[in-house]
Design a protein around this motif. Structure first.
Motif, short mmCIF file in Angstrom:
data_model
loop_
_atom_site.label_atom_id
_atom_site.label_comp_id
_atom_site.label_asym_id
_atom_site.label_seq_id
_atom_site.Cartn_x
_atom_site.Cartn_y
_atom_site.Cartn_z
N LYS A 17 1.06 -1.40 -0.04
CA LYS A 17 0.30 -0.15 0.05
C LYS A 17 0.89 1.20 -0.02
N VAL A 18 1.86 1.31 1.03
CA VAL A 18 2.70 2.57 0.84
C VAL A 18 3.49 2.55 -0.30
N VAL A 19 4.05 1.47 -0.99
CA VAL A 19 4.73 1.69 -2.34
C VAL A 19 3.97 2.22 -3.39
N LYS A 20 2.81 1.87 -3.45
CA LYS A 20 1.76 2.52 -4.35
C LYS A 20 1.48 4.04 -4.03
N GLU A 21 1.03 4.41 -2.88
CA GLU A 21 0.70 5.66 -2.58
C GLU A 21 1.77 6.48 -2.54
N THR A 22 3.14 6.09 -2.29
CA THR A 22 4.25 7.03 -2.38
C THR A 22 4.94 7.13 -3.75
N TYR A 23 4.58 6.27 -4.55
CA TYR A 23 5.46 6.11 -5.92
C TYR A 23 4.40 7.11 -6.92
N LEU A 24 3.34 6.80 -6.91
CA LEU A 24 2.33 7.32 -8.20
C LEU A 24 2.35 8.97 -8.26
N PRO A 25 2.17 9.50 -6.91
CA PRO A 25 1.92 11.02 -7.20
C PRO A 25 3.27 11.75 -7.58
N TYR A 26 4.55 11.27 -7.45
CA TYR A 26 5.83 11.82 -7.96
C TYR A 26 6.25 11.37 -9.27
N PHE A 27 5.78 10.16 -9.81
CA PHE A 27 6.47 9.41 -10.98
C PHE A 27 5.20 9.01 -11.99
N ARG A 28 4.03 9.38 -12.02
CA ARG A 28 3.14 8.96 -13.19
C ARG A 28 3.38 9.79 -14.28
N TYR A 29 4.00 10.99 -14.45
CA TYR A 29 4.36 11.67 -15.45
C TYR A 29 5.21 10.89 -16.26
N GLY A 35 2.13 4.73 -15.06
CA GLY A 35 3.00 4.01 -14.26
C GLY A 35 2.34 2.66 -13.73
N LYS A 36 1.17 2.25 -14.23
CA LYS A 36 0.41 1.07 -13.77
C LYS A 36 1.12 -0.27 -13.87
N MET A 42 6.67 -3.87 -10.07
CA MET A 42 7.59 -3.49 -9.06
C MET A 42 6.85 -3.98 -7.64
N ASN A 43 5.67 -3.74 -7.60
CA ASN A 43 4.86 -3.87 -6.15
C ASN A 43 3.96 -5.19 -6.18
N ASP A 44 4.45 -6.10 -7.08
CA ASP A 44 3.71 -7.58 -7.07
C ASP A 44 4.18 -8.18 -5.61
N LEU A 45 2.96 -8.68 -5.01
CA LEU A 45 3.11 -9.42 -3.76
C LEU A 45 4.25 -10.47 -3.86
N PHE A 46 4.54 -11.35 -4.83
CA PHE A 46 5.52 -12.43 -4.84
C PHE A 46 6.93 -11.58 -4.85
N MET A 161 7.65 3.95 -20.78
CA MET A 161 8.24 5.15 -20.10
C MET A 161 8.21 6.10 -21.54
N LYS A 162 7.81 7.38 -21.37
CA LYS A 162 8.17 8.24 -22.17
C LYS A 162 9.40 8.64 -22.37
N GLU A 163 9.75 8.95 -23.87
CA GLU A 163 11.11 8.83 -24.27
C GLU A 163 11.86 9.94 -23.62
N GLU A 164 11.29 11.27 -23.42
CA GLU A 164 11.90 12.21 -23.13
C GLU A 164 12.25 12.10 -21.49
#
Length: 175
Positions: A17-29, A35-36, A42-46, A161-164
């Motif tokens: 939960k923490v990984v998802k909530e802290t990653y997306l706000p900063y890096f979805r761009y 970033g789905k 990266m956040n798979d339970l296995f 990932m976007k090229e730029e």
């Protein structure tokens, strides 16, 4: 006061939960799909469970006095710096904070903790290293203020990932 607490396999759902909530706000761009796909891998339970079972991978939560999680740190012990002759190193693999926790000294506390952990683990560990996106000036500045220097830049080859935004820097701090 910040408490830094080790994350164990029993904490895996909280970590996810923490990984998802802290990653997306900063890096979805960075991503065409916001970033789905990257986060799902990266956040798979296995995957998280494998990391938590490996004694060289260590996760820590940064918590306030009330026990609320403010962010997390993942370090990798004895992780040589890629493409360099620096075998005795500690990698700061992840350091993410909730947006409300930024600018309050929590990142600094986690950085200091990582350095202390490196020294405690093995006095021969002589550097910390990390990777940071070159499109992230806030983090670049933060790491530079904490003594990290850029070693080299490479390009990520991730389909969503976007090229730029594919530039990533390896930064090192001698300790």
């Amino acid at each position: 006061m910040i408490r830094i607490e080790r994350v164990f396999p029993k904490d895996i759902l909280t970590l996810q939960k923490v990984v998802k909530e802290t990653y997306l706000p900063y890096f979805r761009y960075l991503w065409h799909d916001e970033g789905k796909a990257y986060l799902a891998a990266m956040n798979d339970l296995f995957v998280l469970n494998q990391h938590l079972q490996n004694p060289f991978n260590q996760y820590y939560f940064a918590c306030n006095e009330q026990g609320e999680i403010l962010g997390y740190l993942k370090i990798i012990l004895f992780a040589p710096v890629p493409e360099e002759d620096l075998p005795l190193a500690l990698c700061i693999d992840k350091l993410y904070l909730y947006e409300a926790a930024r600018g309050k000294g929590i990142g600094k506390a986690l950085m200091n903790f990582a350095e202390t952990k490196a020294r405690e683990e093995d006095p021969q560990i002589n550097c910390l290293w990390l990777r940071v996106m070159d499109s992230n000036p806030y983090n670049l500045d933060f790491y530079a203020k904490h003594g990290f220097n850029v070693l080299h830049k490479r390009w990520l080859d991730l389909p969503q990932m976007k090229e730029e935004y594919r530039g990533i820097l390896t930064m090192v701090k001698k300790i």
